[in-house]
Scaffold this motif. Structure first.
Motif, PDB file in Angstrom:
ATOM      1  N   ILE A 101       0.817  -1.216   0.000  1.00  0.00           N
ATOM      2  CA  ILE A 101       0.000   0.000   0.000  1.00  0.00           C
ATOM      3  C   ILE A 101       0.852   1.267   0.000  1.00  0.00           C
ATOM      4  N   PHE A 102       1.851   1.316   0.880  1.00  0.00           N
ATOM      5  CA  PHE A 102       2.636   2.552   0.978  1.00  0.00           C
ATOM      6  C   PHE A 102       3.875   2.552   0.082  1.00  0.00           C
ATOM      7  N   GLY A 103       4.371   1.382  -0.251  1.00  0.00           N
ATOM      8  CA  GLY A 103       5.541   1.297  -1.126  1.00  0.00           C
ATOM      9  C   GLY A 103       5.149   1.265  -2.593  1.00  0.00           C
ATOM     10  N   LYS A 104       4.259   0.339  -2.931  1.00  0.00           N
ATOM     11  CA  LYS A 104       3.876   0.171  -4.340  1.00  0.00           C
ATOM     12  C   LYS A 104       2.626   0.965  -4.711  1.00  0.00           C
ATOM     13  N   LYS A 105       2.039   1.645  -3.714  1.00  0.00           N
ATOM     14  CA  LYS A 105       0.854   2.494  -3.916  1.00  0.00           C
ATOM     15  C   LYS A 105      -0.362   1.711  -4.415  1.00  0.00           C
ATOM     16  N   MET A 106      -0.527   0.473  -3.961  1.00  0.00           N
ATOM     17  CA  MET A 106      -1.687  -0.331  -4.346  1.00  0.00           C
ATOM     18  C   MET A 106      -2.908   0.050  -3.527  1.00  0.00           C
ATOM     19  N   SER A 107      -4.070  -0.240  -4.071  1.00  0.00           N
ATOM     20  CA  SER A 107      -5.305  -0.062  -3.305  1.00  0.00           C
ATOM     21  C   SER A 107      -5.425  -1.254  -2.352  1.00  0.00           C
ATOM     22  N   LYS A 108      -6.318  -1.141  -1.377  1.00  0.00           N
ATOM     23  CA  LYS A 108      -6.514  -2.243  -0.431  1.00  0.00           C
ATOM     24  C   LYS A 108      -7.038  -3.484  -1.154  1.00  0.00           C
ATOM     25  N   ARG A 109      -7.873  -3.257  -2.169  1.00  0.00           N
ATOM     26  CA  ARG A 109      -8.436  -4.383  -2.927  1.00  0.00           C
ATOM     27  C   ARG A 109      -7.331  -5.191  -3.615  1.00  0.00           C
ATOM     28  N   ALA A 110      -6.395  -4.476  -4.245  1.00  0.00           N
ATOM     29  CA  ALA A 110      -5.282  -5.155  -4.919  1.00  0.00           C
ATOM     30  C   ALA A 110      -4.369  -5.820  -3.893  1.00  0.00           C
ATOM     31  N   ALA A 111      -4.172  -5.150  -2.749  1.00  0.00           N
ATOM     32  CA  ALA A 111      -3.327  -5.717  -1.684  1.00  0.00           C
ATOM     33  C   ALA A 111      -3.951  -7.006  -1.155  1.00  0.00           C
TER      34      ALA A 111
ATOM     35  N   TRP B 246     -12.576   3.753 -10.828  1.00  0.00           N
ATOM     36  CA  TRP B 246     -12.595   4.895 -11.737  1.00  0.00           C
ATOM     37  C   TRP B 246     -12.880   6.205 -11.011  1.00  0.00           C
ATOM     38  N   ASP B 247     -13.803   6.199 -10.049  1.00  0.00           N
ATOM     39  CA  ASP B 247     -14.157   7.443  -9.336  1.00  0.00           C
ATOM     40  C   ASP B 247     -12.954   8.028  -8.606  1.00  0.00           C
ATOM     41  N   ASP B 248     -12.214   7.168  -7.901  1.00  0.00           N
ATOM     42  CA  ASP B 248     -11.016   7.636  -7.180  1.00  0.00           C
ATOM     43  C   ASP B 248      -9.960   8.161  -8.150  1.00  0.00           C
ATOM     44  N   ILE B 249      -9.797   7.469  -9.255  1.00  0.00           N
ATOM     45  CA  ILE B 249      -8.795   7.872 -10.256  1.00  0.00           C
ATOM     46  C   ILE B 249      -9.158   9.239 -10.843  1.00  0.00           C
ATOM     47  N   LYS B 250     -10.431   9.376 -11.233  1.00  0.00           N
ATOM     48  CA  LYS B 250     -10.898  10.618 -11.869  1.00  0.00           C
ATOM     49  C   LYS B 250     -10.730  11.807 -10.922  1.00  0.00           C
ATOM     50  N   ARG B 251     -11.157  11.622  -9.677  1.00  0.00           N
ATOM     51  CA  ARG B 251     -11.066  12.682  -8.675  1.00  0.00           C
ATOM     52  C   ARG B 251      -9.603  13.092  -8.453  1.00  0.00           C
ATOM     53  N   ALA B 252      -8.732  12.101  -8.320  1.00  0.00           N
ATOM     54  CA  ALA B 252      -7.310  12.377  -8.057  1.00  0.00           C
ATOM     55  C   ALA B 252      -6.672  13.058  -9.270  1.00  0.00           C
ATOM     56  N   ILE B 253      -6.995  12.605 -10.470  1.00  0.00           N
ATOM     57  CA  ILE B 253      -6.413  13.203 -11.668  1.00  0.00           C
ATOM     58  C   ILE B 253      -6.845  14.661 -11.793  1.00  0.00           C
ATOM     59  N   ASN B 254      -8.126  14.931 -11.498  1.00  0.00           N
ATOM     60  CA  ASN B 254      -8.610  16.314 -11.555  1.00  0.00           C
ATOM     61  C   ASN B 254      -7.850  17.212 -10.595  1.00  0.00           C
ATOM     62  N   SER B 255      -7.688  16.759  -9.359  1.00  0.00           N
ATOM     63  CA  SER B 255      -6.978  17.615  -8.395  1.00  0.00           C
ATOM     64  C   SER B 255      -5.484  17.686  -8.716  1.00  0.00           C
ATOM     65  N   PHE B 256      -4.936  16.624  -9.322  1.00  0.00           N
ATOM     66  CA  PHE B 256      -3.526  16.637  -9.724  1.00  0.00           C
ATOM     67  C   PHE B 256      -3.301  17.658 -10.836  1.00  0.00           C
TER      68      PHE B 256
ATOM     69  N   ILE C  53      -2.173  10.686  -6.188  1.00  0.00           N
ATOM     70  CA  ILE C  53      -1.433  11.901  -6.577  1.00  0.00           C
ATOM     71  C   ILE C  53       0.074  11.676  -6.433  1.00  0.00           C
ATOM     72  N   GLU C  54       0.468  11.008  -5.342  1.00  0.00           N
ATOM     73  CA  GLU C  54       1.891  10.706  -5.135  1.00  0.00           C
ATOM     74  C   GLU C  54       2.414   9.811  -6.260  1.00  0.00           C
ATOM     75  N   PHE C  55       1.615   8.803  -6.624  1.00  0.00           N
ATOM     76  CA  PHE C  55       1.981   7.881  -7.709  1.00  0.00           C
ATOM     77  C   PHE C  55       2.132   8.644  -9.028  1.00  0.00           C
ATOM     78  N   LEU C  56       1.155   9.517  -9.317  1.00  0.00           N
ATOM     79  CA  LEU C  56       1.191  10.281 -10.566  1.00  0.00           C
ATOM     80  C   LEU C  56       2.384  11.229 -10.615  1.00  0.00           C
ATOM     81  N   SER C  57       2.675  11.893  -9.496  1.00  0.00           N
ATOM     82  CA  SER C  57       3.779  12.862  -9.503  1.00  0.00           C
ATOM     83  C   SER C  57       5.131  12.169  -9.662  1.00  0.00           C
ATOM     84  N   LYS C  58       5.213  10.889  -9.277  1.00  0.00           N
ATOM     85  CA  LYS C  58       6.467  10.156  -9.453  1.00  0.00           C
ATOM     86  C   LYS C  58       6.629   9.637 -10.873  1.00  0.00           C
ATOM     87  N   LYS C  59       5.527   9.127 -11.446  1.00  0.00           N
ATOM     88  CA  LYS C  59       5.647   8.400 -12.716  1.00  0.00           C
ATOM     89  C   LYS C  59       5.084   9.123 -13.944  1.00  0.00           C
ATOM     90  N   TYR C  60       4.051   9.933 -13.746  1.00  0.00           N
ATOM     91  CA  TYR C  60       3.366  10.544 -14.902  1.00  0.00           C
ATOM     92  C   TYR C  60       3.163  12.039 -14.661  1.00  0.00           C
TER      93      TYR C  60
END
Length: 199
Positions: free
Chosen positions: A117-127, A187-197, A157-164
């Protein structure tokens, strides 16, 4: 049956010859501890016992070596040991490591979940899916993940600022969305984060 020769081999093993013919490779320590010497007469039962003991010793050695390298879940450890010995010996060795406190699925799940979760930035579902793949019981996985507090917006946002960094390019944005979906984000979490990013 007569043990006619015992020759040292690699990895603490010895080649055992019975009645002048090569019979098998066995754990050297097991042979010494059980006084299996050249010139000793053995029957089928004794041979079966020594093979079993040799397998168990090799499985324990392998388990200790694997644990010294990094922590494992019990299932993962059993599967890795099984590659070099019988399934029964692998299970016995993993059980013994658990008895000694060297293998603890709950402890492993906590550390691994943190890393995911904190290293690879996965969601809890993927973890959760990764923990299950490592053989962690669903109940333990749920308990461990419930204890973790994470802000998905921050994570994304942290993931995006590092990679994209440049999401103005539509191709890069699509790639970023696909990567985040693979990390288990909705998708909702992604969209919201991308907008604020982007703001």
């Amino acid at each position: 049956m007569l043990i006619t020769a015992i020759e040292p081999r690699r990895k603490a093993m010895s080649a055992v010859y019975i009645d002048g013919e090569f019979a098998m490779n066995l754990d050297t320590r097991t042979l010494i501890e059980n006084r299996f010497d050249v010139g000793r007469e053995i029957d089928d039962e004794q041979l079966r016992e020594i093979i079993e003991l040799s397998n168990e010793n090799r499985a324990k050695e392998k388990a200790l070596w694997l644990i010294s390298y990094r922590s494992h879940s019990k299932k993962e450890l059993t599967e890795k040991i099984r590659r070099t010995c019988t399934p029964e010996a692998a299970e016995k060795a993993a059980d013994r490591m658990e008895e000694l406190g060297l293998v603890n699925d709950e402890d492993f799940a906590r550390r691994y979940a943190d890393k995911l979760i904190f290293g690879k930035k996965m969601s809890k579902r993927a973890a959760m899916s990764e923990l299950n793949r490592k053989g962690i019981d669903r109940e333990i996985s749920e308990q461990v993940l419930d204890e973790i507090e994470v802000d998905y917006q921050e994570q994304i946002i942290e993931f995006l600022s590092k990679k994209y960094k440049n999401l103005e390019d539509e191709k890069i944005k699509r790639r970023a969305v696909a990567a985040l979906q693979r990390l288990g984000y909705g998708w909702d979490d992604i969209k919201r984060a991308i907008n604020s990013f982007e703001e």
